[in-house]
Write a protein that holds these residues in place. Sequence first.
Motif, PDB file in Angstrom:
ATOM      1  N   GLU A  44       0.910  -1.230   0.174  1.00  0.00           N
ATOM      2  CA  GLU A  44       0.102  -0.059   0.014  1.00  0.00           C
ATOM      3  C   GLU A  44       1.211   1.424  -0.057  1.00  0.00           C
ATOM      4  OE1 GLU A  44      -2.490  -0.332   3.234  1.00  0.00           O
ATOM      5  OE2 GLU A  44      -3.737  -2.040   2.418  1.00  0.00           O
ATOM      6  N   ASP A  45       2.099   1.433   0.678  1.00  0.00           N
ATOM      7  CA  ASP A  45       2.978   2.435   0.960  1.00  0.00           C
ATOM      8  C   ASP A  45       3.615   2.505  -0.741  1.00  0.00           C
ATOM      9  OD1 ASP A  45       2.123   2.820   3.446  1.00  0.00           O
ATOM     10  OD2 ASP A  45       4.046   1.545   3.973  1.00  0.00           O
TER      11      ASP A  45
ATOM     12  N   GLU B 269       1.135   4.332  -2.794  1.00  0.00           N
ATOM     13  CA  GLU B 269       1.005   5.860  -2.387  1.00  0.00           C
ATOM     14  C   GLU B 269       1.998   6.459  -3.303  1.00  0.00           C
ATOM     15  OE1 GLU B 269      -0.327   9.328  -1.341  1.00  0.00           O
ATOM     16  OE2 GLU B 269      -1.354   7.045  -1.283  1.00  0.00           O
TER      17      GLU B 269
ATOM     18  N   ARG C  38       1.563   6.885  -6.632  1.00  0.00           N
ATOM     19  CA  ARG C  38       0.538   7.578  -7.060  1.00  0.00           C
ATOM     20  C   ARG C  38       1.084   9.166  -7.006  1.00  0.00           C
ATOM     21  NH1 ARG C  38      -3.543   5.789  -3.057  1.00  0.00           N
ATOM     22  NH2 ARG C  38      -2.700   3.935  -3.302  1.00  0.00           N
ATOM     23  N   THR C  39       2.112   9.280  -5.920  1.00  0.00           N
ATOM     24  CA  THR C  39       2.652  10.859  -5.833  1.00  0.00           C
ATOM     25  C   THR C  39       3.607  11.076  -6.995  1.00  0.00           C
ATOM     26  OG1 THR C  39       2.609  10.220  -3.431  1.00  0.00           O
ATOM     27  CG2 THR C  39       4.006  11.994  -4.168  1.00  0.00           C
TER      28      THR C  39
END
Length: 129
Positions: free
Chosen positions: A53-54, A57, A60-61
């Motif tokens: 999940e990290d 993220e 996505r960033t």
Amino acid sequence: AVVSTQSTGMYTGTNKPDPEQYLLGRKIDDAVDPTAETSDALDRIGGGPTNLEDRAEVFRTMDAFAKAREDPMFQIEKQRRNAATDFRNNPLKMQKVRELLQKELKKDLKKKKKKKRKSESEEGKAAFL
């Protein structure tokens, strides 16, 4: 699955892994591994997170930053901000702006004084009659 020793045509001499190795999830060199490029990017920014999940993220960033860099409106806004900063940092241009503002303030004050005197004189005439 063994790497095929049969080579034909233009593929002679290449160390191309067997497609079955990729499908079975075995370790393959970075040239074929599609995640190798993104994991290198994660390593450059500090090792990267290990949690899935990290990592999502972080991707996505990174994607948002890439879109921002490629967006023409973002570039236009950045140029506008840079021009405004350059203008504010230029003491000659800022002095001209201050002088213009002071002239405008003086004009406004004169108009207000004139209007006030006119209204006072009209009040005096009305009281006199």
